[in-house]
Scaffold this motif. Structure first.
Motif, PDB file in Angstrom:
ATOM      1  N   ASN A 156       5.872   7.990   4.274  1.00 22.92           N
ATOM      2  CA  ASN A 156       4.769   8.753   4.854  1.00 22.92           C
ATOM      3  C   ASN A 156       3.709   9.085   3.811  1.00 22.92           C
ATOM      4  O   ASN A 156       3.974   9.149   2.615  1.00 22.92           O
ATOM      5  N   HIS A 157       2.467   9.315   4.291  1.00 26.54           N
ATOM      6  CA  HIS A 157       1.331   9.774   3.487  1.00 26.54           C
ATOM      7  C   HIS A 157       0.858   8.711   2.490  1.00 26.54           C
ATOM      8  O   HIS A 157       0.460   9.037   1.369  1.00 26.54           O
ATOM      9  N   ILE A 158       0.878   7.437   2.898  1.00 32.75           N
ATOM     10  CA  ILE A 158       0.367   6.353   2.059  1.00 32.75           C
ATOM     11  C   ILE A 158      -0.695   5.597   2.865  1.00 32.75           C
ATOM     12  O   ILE A 158      -0.395   5.017   3.911  1.00 32.75           O
ATOM     13  N   ALA A 159      -1.924   5.612   2.361  1.00 36.92           N
ATOM     14  CA  ALA A 159      -3.045   5.048   3.116  1.00 36.92           C
ATOM     15  C   ALA A 159      -3.342   3.598   2.741  1.00 36.92           C
ATOM     16  O   ALA A 159      -3.907   2.849   3.550  1.00 36.92           O
ATOM     17  N   GLU A 160      -2.974   3.189   1.512  1.00 40.77           N
ATOM     18  CA  GLU A 160      -3.279   1.835   1.057  1.00 40.77           C
ATOM     19  C   GLU A 160      -2.053   1.244   0.375  1.00 40.77           C
ATOM     20  O   GLU A 160      -1.323   1.943  -0.331  1.00 40.77           O
ATOM     21  N   ILE A 161      -1.852  -0.051   0.567  1.00 42.13           N
ATOM     22  CA  ILE A 161      -0.707  -0.728  -0.051  1.00 42.13           C
ATOM     23  C   ILE A 161      -1.139  -2.120  -0.501  1.00 42.13           C
ATOM     24  O   ILE A 161      -1.790  -2.851   0.248  1.00 42.13           O
ATOM     25  N   ASN A 162      -0.829  -2.455  -1.745  1.00 43.57           N
ATOM     26  CA  ASN A 162      -1.189  -3.768  -2.285  1.00 43.57           C
ATOM     27  C   ASN A 162      -0.020  -4.738  -2.248  1.00 43.57           C
ATOM     28  O   ASN A 162      -0.215  -5.957  -2.245  1.00 43.57           O
ATOM     29  N   GLY A 163       1.191  -4.222  -2.228  1.00 37.32           N
ATOM     30  CA  GLY A 163       2.362  -5.075  -2.185  1.00 37.32           C
ATOM     31  C   GLY A 163       3.634  -4.264  -2.326  1.00 37.32           C
ATOM     32  O   GLY A 163       3.606  -3.090  -2.702  1.00 37.32           O
ATOM     33  N   VAL A 164       4.760  -4.907  -2.005  1.00 35.56           N
ATOM     34  CA  VAL A 164       6.073  -4.276  -2.086  1.00 35.56           C
ATOM     35  C   VAL A 164       7.041  -5.274  -2.710  1.00 35.56           C
ATOM     36  O   VAL A 164       7.045  -6.456  -2.345  1.00 35.56           O
ATOM     37  N   THR A 165       7.860  -4.803  -3.643  1.00 33.19           N
ATOM     38  CA  THR A 165       8.919  -5.649  -4.191  1.00 33.19           C
ATOM     39  C   THR A 165      10.268  -5.032  -3.881  1.00 33.19           C
ATOM     40  O   THR A 165      10.412  -3.805  -3.808  1.00 33.19           O
ATOM     41  N   ILE A 166      11.259  -5.897  -3.675  1.00 31.39           N
ATOM     42  CA  ILE A 166      12.647  -5.472  -3.498  1.00 31.39           C
ATOM     43  C   ILE A 166      13.481  -6.187  -4.549  1.00 31.39           C
ATOM     44  O   ILE A 166      13.500  -7.421  -4.597  1.00 31.39           O
ATOM     45  N   ASN A 167      14.098  -5.395  -5.404  1.00 31.46           N
ATOM     46  CA  ASN A 167      14.859  -5.930  -6.544  1.00 31.46           C
ATOM     47  C   ASN A 167      14.013  -6.891  -7.364  1.00 31.46           C
ATOM     48  O   ASN A 167      14.477  -7.947  -7.815  1.00 31.46           O
ATOM     49  N   GLY A 168      12.726  -6.536  -7.534  1.00 23.24           N
ATOM     50  CA  GLY A 168      11.821  -7.308  -8.372  1.00 23.24           C
ATOM     51  C   GLY A 168      11.147  -8.479  -7.695  1.00 23.24           C
ATOM     52  O   GLY A 168      10.285  -9.120  -8.304  1.00 23.24           O
ATOM     53  N   THR A 169      11.489  -8.783  -6.452  1.00 21.75           N
ATOM     54  CA  THR A 169      10.907  -9.935  -5.743  1.00 21.75           C
ATOM     55  C   THR A 169       9.923  -9.449  -4.682  1.00 21.75           C
ATOM     56  O   THR A 169      10.278  -8.616  -3.838  1.00 21.75           O
ATOM     57  N   PRO A 170       8.664  -9.962  -4.700  1.00 19.22           N
ATOM     58  CA  PRO A 170       7.701  -9.550  -3.671  1.00 19.22           C
ATOM     59  C   PRO A 170       8.163  -9.976  -2.280  1.00 19.22           C
ATOM     60  O   PRO A 170       8.761 -11.040  -2.110  1.00 19.22           O
ATOM     61  N   ILE A 171       7.891  -9.124  -1.279  1.00 21.00           N
ATOM     62  CA  ILE A 171       8.206  -9.465   0.107  1.00 21.00           C
ATOM     63  C   ILE A 171       6.904  -9.590   0.893  1.00 21.00           C
ATOM     64  O   ILE A 171       5.847  -9.115   0.474  1.00 21.00           O
ATOM     65  N   ILE A 224      19.799  -1.496  -3.911  1.00 21.18           N
ATOM     66  CA  ILE A 224      18.507  -2.057  -3.504  1.00 21.18           C
ATOM     67  C   ILE A 224      17.418  -1.190  -4.115  1.00 21.18           C
ATOM     68  O   ILE A 224      17.397   0.024  -3.918  1.00 21.18           O
ATOM     69  N   ASN A 225      16.491  -1.832  -4.854  1.00 20.75           N
ATOM     70  CA  ASN A 225      15.381  -1.113  -5.475  1.00 20.75           C
ATOM     71  C   ASN A 225      14.071  -1.549  -4.834  1.00 20.75           C
ATOM     72  O   ASN A 225      13.712  -2.731  -4.866  1.00 20.75           O
ATOM     73  N   VAL A 226      13.380  -0.592  -4.245  1.00 25.02           N
ATOM     74  CA  VAL A 226      12.116  -0.851  -3.554  1.00 25.02           C
ATOM     75  C   VAL A 226      10.992  -0.200  -4.351  1.00 25.02           C
ATOM     76  O   VAL A 226      11.064   0.992  -4.679  1.00 25.02           O
ATOM     77  N   VAL A 227       9.960  -0.989  -4.681  1.00 30.41           N
ATOM     78  CA  VAL A 227       8.814  -0.471  -5.428  1.00 30.41           C
ATOM     79  C   VAL A 227       7.552  -0.752  -4.638  1.00 30.41           C
ATOM     80  O   VAL A 227       7.315  -1.885  -4.201  1.00 30.41           O
ATOM     81  N   LEU A 228       6.735   0.300  -4.432  1.00 38.02           N
ATOM     82  CA  LEU A 228       5.480   0.171  -3.704  1.00 38.02           C
ATOM     83  C   LEU A 228       4.320   0.118  -4.687  1.00 38.02           C
ATOM     84  O   LEU A 228       4.202   0.985  -5.565  1.00 38.02           O
ATOM     85  N   ASP A 229       3.465  -0.895  -4.533  1.00 35.26           N
ATOM     86  CA  ASP A 229       2.220  -0.980  -5.293  1.00 35.26           C
ATOM     87  C   ASP A 229       1.131  -0.387  -4.415  1.00 35.26           C
ATOM     88  O   ASP A 229       0.594  -1.048  -3.524  1.00 35.26           O
ATOM     89  N   SER A 230       0.827   0.884  -4.641  1.00 32.26           N
ATOM     90  CA  SER A 230      -0.111   1.587  -3.780  1.00 32.26           C
ATOM     91  C   SER A 230      -1.032   2.449  -4.632  1.00 32.26           C
ATOM     92  O   SER A 230      -0.939   2.456  -5.869  1.00 32.26           O
ATOM     93  N   ASN A 231      -1.913   3.168  -3.974  1.00 26.95           N
ATOM     94  CA  ASN A 231      -2.784   4.118  -4.673  1.00 26.95           C
ATOM     95  C   ASN A 231      -2.218   5.532  -4.616  1.00 26.95           C
ATOM     96  O   ASN A 231      -2.958   6.512  -4.742  1.00 26.95           O
ATOM     97  N   GLY A 232      -0.917   5.638  -4.395  1.00 25.79           N
ATOM     98  CA  GLY A 232      -0.273   6.934  -4.369  1.00 25.79           C
ATOM     99  C   GLY A 232      -0.307   7.573  -2.996  1.00 25.79           C
ATOM    100  O   GLY A 232      -0.784   6.982  -2.020  1.00 25.79           O
ATOM    101  N   ILE A 233       0.211   8.775  -2.927  1.00 27.03           N
ATOM    102  CA  ILE A 233       0.287   9.465  -1.644  1.00 27.03           C
ATOM    103  C   ILE A 233      -1.027  10.176  -1.332  1.00 27.03           C
ATOM    104  O   ILE A 233      -1.789  10.537  -2.222  1.00 27.03           O
ATOM    105  N   VAL A 234      -1.283  10.338  -0.057  1.00 26.18           N
ATOM    106  CA  VAL A 234      -2.438  11.096   0.425  1.00 26.18           C
ATOM    107  C   VAL A 234      -1.903  12.428   0.931  1.00 26.18           C
ATOM    108  O   VAL A 234      -1.204  12.477   1.947  1.00 26.18           O
ATOM    109  N   GLU A 235      -2.213  13.489   0.205  1.00 20.39           N
ATOM    110  CA  GLU A 235      -1.692  14.795   0.589  1.00 20.39           C
ATOM    111  C   GLU A 235      -2.256  15.201   1.950  1.00 20.39           C
ATOM    112  O   GLU A 235      -3.467  15.152   2.167  1.00 20.39           O
ATOM    113  N   PRO A 236      -1.396  15.587   2.895  1.00 15.79           N
ATOM    114  CA  PRO A 236      -1.892  15.997   4.210  1.00 15.79           C
ATOM    115  C   PRO A 236      -2.667  17.304   4.125  1.00 15.79           C
ATOM    116  O   PRO A 236      -2.376  18.158   3.287  1.00 15.79           O
TER     117      PRO A 236
END
Length: 238
Positions: A112-127, A163-175
């Motif tokens: 929740n509270h994420i407005a932009e996403i550039n990519g996601v990796t799972i265990n180091g592999t982009p999905i 399982i390690n999930v990493v989000l490449d985003s601009n951070g959270i958007v505080e509500p």
């Protein structure tokens, strides 16, 4: 310290308050505990700082979790540091796998509270990114951005391993913080009903200021209004 918050809600809505950093496990809609498999297992995540949650599971029917240690636990860890957001699903601990392990399923991670996403990796592999909710639901592993509601969904199979999930985003958007009592209708005073004057909104006048108080020698009540300058006083209800 405890706090009471009043909010306005429609008759068909139930307000829910969630603490920042919370990890809330959710499953399909059911009428009783074992009506449907827990697939997908949704984790409703509100990234803020470092938080953890441990999920406990057993067969939900017998006492074998006591007599044979037939249960499983999985620890989830959410980490938010500035724009960096990651989520770790620790390896599941099956305490007696010959007797009980969870059914095969997928994880549906809801960030929740994420407005932009550039990519996601799972265990180091982009999905792959899904273009729609329908495409996301049909995929075995993918992510999808609900831009309107500022939510990133990540789907991946539950392997039981870490399982390690990493989000490449601009951070959270505080509500935005709403005003307390926002939307609540004003109190209604019916004919013959008692109203405590100290609970009213006091407006300053040219003659002075009337205000609530509860300190007076010998006074033991819940409060009173003071500051009246005339014997005759007009009260306006609106």
């Amino acid at each position: 310290m405890g706090k009471t918050i009043h909010v306005a809600a429609a008759l068909d809505e139930i307000p829910v308050f969630v603490k920042s950093g919370a990890i809330v496990p959710m499953g399909p809609d059911v009428n009783y505990a074992d009506e449907k498999p827990l697939d997908p297992l949704t984790l409703d995540i509100y990234p803020k700082g470092t938080t953890t949650f441990t999920l406990y599971e057993d067969d939900g029917e017998s006492r074998r979790y006591i007599t044979e240690d037939a249960y499983s636990t999985t620890t989830f860890e959410s980490v938010q540091e500035g724009k960096d957001i990651s989520f770790k699903i620790h390896a599941r601990e099956d305490h007696n796998p010959d007797v009980y392990t969870p059914d095969e399923r997928s994880y549906n991670l809801k960030f929740n509270h994420i407005a932009e996403i550039n990519g996601v990796t799972i265990n180091g592999t982009p999905i792959s990114a899904a273009e729609s909710l329908e495409e996301y639901n049909a995929a075995e592993q993918a992510y999808w951005l609900d831009a309107e509601n500022h939510i990133v969904y990540v789907r991946t199979p539950d392997t039981g391993d870490e399982i390690n999930v990493v989000l490449d985003s601009n951070g959270i958007v505080e509500p935005a913080l709403g005003d307390e009592d926002e939307g609540l209708p004003p109190p209604v005073i019916t004919d013959g009903e008692r109203f405590e004057l100290e609970d009213a909104e006091m407006l300053p006048t040219a003659e002075g200021e009337v205000k609530p108080d509860n300190e007076w020698k010998g006074y033991t009540g819940s409060g009173f209004a003071k500051g009246f300058k005339k014997r005759e006083t007009q009260f306006s209800l609106r």
